[in-house]
Design a protein around this motif. Structure first.
Motif, PDB file in Angstrom:
ATOM      1  N   GLY A  48       1.022  -1.020   0.068  1.00 39.37           N
ATOM      2  CA  GLY A  48      -0.015   0.136  -0.097  1.00 39.37           C
ATOM      3  C   GLY A  48       0.921   1.267  -0.058  1.00 39.37           C
ATOM      4  N   THR A  49       1.902   1.250   0.691  1.00 33.47           N
ATOM      5  CA  THR A  49       3.059   2.223   0.713  1.00 33.47           C
ATOM      6  C   THR A  49       3.602   2.666  -0.549  1.00 33.47           C
ATOM      7  OG1 THR A  49       3.273   1.917   2.960  1.00 33.47           O
ATOM      8  CG2 THR A  49       4.961   3.380   1.938  1.00 33.47           C
ATOM      9  N   GLU A  50       3.748   1.530  -1.276  1.00 37.27           N
ATOM     10  CA  GLU A  50       4.471   1.598  -2.844  1.00 37.27           C
ATOM     11  C   GLU A  50       3.462   2.260  -3.619  1.00 37.27           C
ATOM     12  OE1 GLU A  50       5.563  -2.542  -4.085  1.00 37.27           O
ATOM     13  OE2 GLU A  50       6.684  -2.830  -2.283  1.00 37.27           O
ATOM     14  N   ILE A  51       2.296   1.929  -3.502  1.00 37.47           N
ATOM     15  CA  ILE A  51       1.192   2.479  -4.222  1.00 37.47           C
ATOM     16  C   ILE A  51       1.195   3.999  -3.973  1.00 37.47           C
ATOM     17  CG2 ILE A  51      -1.215   2.672  -5.152  1.00 37.47           C
ATOM     18  CD1 ILE A  51       0.403   0.231  -6.107  1.00 37.47           C
ATOM     19  N   GLY A  52       0.937   4.333  -2.667  1.00 34.38           N
ATOM     20  CA  GLY A  52       0.773   5.607  -1.933  1.00 34.38           C
ATOM     21  C   GLY A  52       1.914   6.352  -2.594  1.00 34.38           C
ATOM     22  N   VAL A  53       3.334   6.162  -2.892  1.00 38.88           N
ATOM     23  CA  VAL A  53       4.397   7.026  -3.011  1.00 38.88           C
ATOM     24  C   VAL A  53       4.195   7.220  -4.442  1.00 38.88           C
ATOM     25  CG1 VAL A  53       6.916   6.835  -3.305  1.00 38.88           C
ATOM     26  CG2 VAL A  53       5.923   5.942  -1.221  1.00 38.88           C
ATOM     27  N   ALA A  54       3.820   6.215  -5.179  1.00 40.39           N
ATOM     28  CA  ALA A  54       3.595   6.344  -6.737  1.00 40.39           C
ATOM     29  C   ALA A  54       2.693   7.288  -6.710  1.00 40.39           C
ATOM     30  CB  ALA A  54       3.089   5.126  -7.474  1.00 40.39           C
ATOM     31  N   ILE A  55       1.508   7.393  -6.200  1.00 38.86           N
ATOM     32  CA  ILE A  55       0.499   8.458  -6.328  1.00 38.86           C
ATOM     33  C   ILE A  55       0.966   9.931  -6.131  1.00 38.86           C
ATOM     34  CG2 ILE A  55      -2.003   9.138  -5.573  1.00 38.86           C
ATOM     35  CD1 ILE A  55      -2.501   6.139  -5.331  1.00 38.86           C
ATOM     36  N   LEU A  95       7.803   1.400 -11.842  1.00 40.87           N
ATOM     37  CA  LEU A  95       8.255   0.402 -10.887  1.00 40.87           C
ATOM     38  C   LEU A  95       7.389  -0.052  -9.658  1.00 40.87           C
ATOM     39  CD1 LEU A  95      10.482  -1.826 -10.279  1.00 40.87           C
ATOM     40  CD2 LEU A  95      11.882   0.177  -9.271  1.00 40.87           C
ATOM     41  N   LEU A  96       6.974   1.174  -9.036  1.00 38.53           N
ATOM     42  CA  LEU A  96       6.195   0.985  -7.693  1.00 38.53           C
ATOM     43  C   LEU A  96       4.818   0.441  -8.351  1.00 38.53           C
ATOM     44  CD1 LEU A  96       7.057   4.349  -6.251  1.00 38.53           C
ATOM     45  CD2 LEU A  96       7.507   2.343  -5.124  1.00 38.53           C
ATOM     46  N   LEU A  97       4.178   0.546  -9.473  1.00 45.01           N
ATOM     47  CA  LEU A  97       2.920   0.320  -9.704  1.00 45.01           C
ATOM     48  C   LEU A  97       2.989  -1.164 -10.041  1.00 45.01           C
ATOM     49  CD1 LEU A  97       1.397   3.444 -11.502  1.00 45.01           C
ATOM     50  CD2 LEU A  97       1.013   2.490  -8.994  1.00 45.01           C
ATOM     51  N   THR A  98       4.144  -1.683 -11.046  1.00 45.83           N
ATOM     52  CA  THR A  98       4.085  -2.702 -11.837  1.00 45.83           C
ATOM     53  C   THR A  98       5.178  -3.999 -10.971  1.00 45.83           C
ATOM     54  OG1 THR A  98       5.896  -2.143 -13.227  1.00 45.83           O
ATOM     55  CG2 THR A  98       3.591  -1.560 -13.876  1.00 45.83           C
ATOM     56  N   ARG A  99       6.455  -3.399 -10.519  1.00 44.78           N
ATOM     57  CA  ARG A  99       7.395  -4.226  -9.709  1.00 44.78           C
ATOM     58  C   ARG A  99       8.047  -5.077 -10.913  1.00 44.78           C
ATOM     59  NH1 ARG A  99       4.591  -7.312  -4.177  1.00 44.78           N
ATOM     60  NH2 ARG A  99       5.035  -5.324  -2.813  1.00 44.78           N
ATOM     61  N   LYS A 100       8.055  -4.444 -12.117  1.00 47.45           N
ATOM     62  CA  LYS A 100       8.477  -5.165 -13.233  1.00 47.45           C
ATOM     63  C   LYS A 100      10.010  -5.056 -13.017  1.00 47.45           C
ATOM     64  CE  LYS A 100       4.877  -6.495 -15.743  1.00 47.45           C
ATOM     65  NZ  LYS A 100       4.922  -8.104 -16.258  1.00 47.45           N
ATOM     66  N   LYS A 101      10.514  -6.148 -13.082  1.00 49.55           N
ATOM     67  CA  LYS A 101      12.198  -6.146 -13.097  1.00 49.55           C
ATOM     68  C   LYS A 101      13.004  -5.305 -14.056  1.00 49.55           C
ATOM     69  CE  LYS A 101      16.210  -8.750 -12.022  1.00 49.55           C
ATOM     70  NZ  LYS A 101      17.281 -10.132 -12.010  1.00 49.55           N
ATOM     71  N   TRP A 145      15.659   6.411  -3.670  1.00 47.87           N
ATOM     72  CA  TRP A 145      15.348   5.460  -2.683  1.00 47.87           C
ATOM     73  C   TRP A 145      14.596   4.243  -3.045  1.00 47.87           C
ATOM     74  CZ3 TRP A 145      13.428  10.080   0.851  1.00 47.87           C
ATOM     75  CH2 TRP A 145      14.521  10.635   1.700  1.00 47.87           C
ATOM     76  N   VAL A 146      13.717   4.653  -4.122  1.00 49.65           N
ATOM     77  CA  VAL A 146      13.062   3.395  -4.692  1.00 49.65           C
ATOM     78  C   VAL A 146      13.745   2.201  -5.219  1.00 49.65           C
ATOM     79  CG1 VAL A 146      11.215   2.656  -6.533  1.00 49.65           C
ATOM     80  CG2 VAL A 146      10.611   4.832  -4.904  1.00 49.65           C
ATOM     81  N   PRO A 147      14.637   2.278  -6.160  1.00 48.43           N
ATOM     82  CA  PRO A 147      15.458   1.414  -6.486  1.00 48.43           C
ATOM     83  C   PRO A 147      16.338   0.516  -5.381  1.00 48.43           C
ATOM     84  CG  PRO A 147      16.400   3.293  -7.520  1.00 48.43           C
ATOM     85  CD  PRO A 147      15.013   3.816  -6.718  1.00 48.43           C
ATOM     86  N   LEU A 148      16.827   1.511  -4.363  1.00 46.09           N
ATOM     87  CA  LEU A 148      17.577   0.980  -3.193  1.00 46.09           C
ATOM     88  C   LEU A 148      16.352   0.055  -2.607  1.00 46.09           C
ATOM     89  CD1 LEU A 148      19.851   4.032  -2.073  1.00 46.09           C
ATOM     90  CD2 LEU A 148      20.436   2.037  -3.343  1.00 46.09           C
ATOM     91  N   TYR A 149      15.483   0.370  -2.457  1.00 51.54           N
ATOM     92  CA  TYR A 149      14.241  -0.293  -1.581  1.00 51.54           C
ATOM     93  C   TYR A 149      13.984  -1.580  -2.315  1.00 51.54           C
ATOM     94  CZ  TYR A 149       9.394  -1.672  -0.709  1.00 51.54           C
ATOM     95  OH  TYR A 149       8.466  -2.402  -0.330  1.00 51.54           O
ATOM     96  N   PHE A 150      14.059  -1.682  -3.823  1.00 50.68           N
ATOM     97  CA  PHE A 150      13.688  -2.744  -4.309  1.00 50.68           C
ATOM     98  C   PHE A 150      14.946  -3.662  -4.391  1.00 50.68           C
ATOM     99  CE2 PHE A 150       9.813  -0.718  -5.876  1.00 50.68           C
ATOM    100  CZ  PHE A 150       8.927  -1.841  -6.199  1.00 50.68           C
TER     101      PHE A 150
END
Length: 245
Positions: A48-55, A95-101, A145-150
């Motif tokens: 949910g946080t991932e989606i929230g950050v994307a929005i 990336l946040l919405l799809t998680r595609k590598k 931060w997002v790619p570091l998180y992934f």
């Protein structure tokens, strides 16, 4: 609403000022926190946080273009999202919405090589607490931060083929951006000429040879990033987590 105006008379940003050092400190501390809390952040409850950050990034970028329009600063020659950091922002949201590598593989390099430089030497006129200050640093921090998180929390890792994918992707974009630059009299990705201010490009040769130098530098730095972040034996890989590739 002076904080949303086009004037930076009372908000003149200075490189390595107190506000700039605060941002760099936040960058380091939050990056460290992501690494130290990687096991807790790996839980699915953070979806949910991932989606929230994307929005939030979509809202912030929309507000930025609204700010440009309101202040008469939106021009086709420099407002289209074709700069490397703008493309990285789009990839971050995807990336946040799809998680595609495959998105992660491109973003990791553009974020660490592009957005990090933008944070250290920002081309910015507006200081805290102007809207543009928050937009610039929030989006660029999230791009890192997002790619570091992934990488640390979700188990994604780059491969040597990731470097090749980055090279192919950017070189596929290059002729398109060159044509757009010609049509709109722009300088996206500095493919028309060097920036007016001093930059790394000054030591990479004259136009158009510095473009080839940039490509060589990109490959070299990308290989360094790959060596640092590649995972020989990840505890939980994206495949093991059944994440979409």
């Amino acid at each position: 609403m002076e904080w949303f105006s086009g004037s930076y008379k009372n908000y003149d940003f200075q490189l390595f000022s107190a506000s700039h050092f605060v941002i760099l400190t936040i960058l380091i501390l939050c990056s460290l926190a992501i690494f130290l809390l990687r096991d807790k952040l790996s839980a699915e409850k953070w979806r949910g946080t991932e989606i929230g950050v994307a929005i939030s990034l979509i809202i912030m970028e929309t507000a930025y273009h609204l700010w440009l329009i309101v202040n008469g600063s939106w021009h086709v020659s420099d407002a289209i999202p074709l700069e490397l950091c703008s493309i990285s922002l789009i990839l971050t949201v995807l990336l946040l919405l799809t998680r595609k590598k495959i998105i992660y593989e491109i973003l990791l390099f553009t974020a660490l090589l592009g957005a990090s430089q933008a944070l250290i030497t920002p081309l910015l006129n507006y200081d805290f607490p102007h809207f543009r200050f928050f937009h610039f640093f929030y989006t660029h921090l999230m791009i890192i931060w997002v790619p570091l998180y992934f990488t640390w929390a979700k188990g994604y890792r780059p491969t040597i083929w990731s470097v090749l994918k980055l090279f192919i992707c950017l070189n596929a974009l290059m002729p398109i951006i060159i044509v757009i630059n010609k049509l709109v009299d722009g300088n996206y990705m500095f493919l028309s000429h060097k920036p007016d201010s001093a930059s790394l490009l000054d030591v990479l040769g004259p136009y158009p040879w510095y473009i080839l130098s940039m490509e060589g530098l990109l490959i070299t730095l990308s290989l360094i990033v790959w060596l640092i972040f590649r995972g020989k034996e990840a505890k939980k890989t994206a495949v093991e987590r059944n994440l979409p590739l």
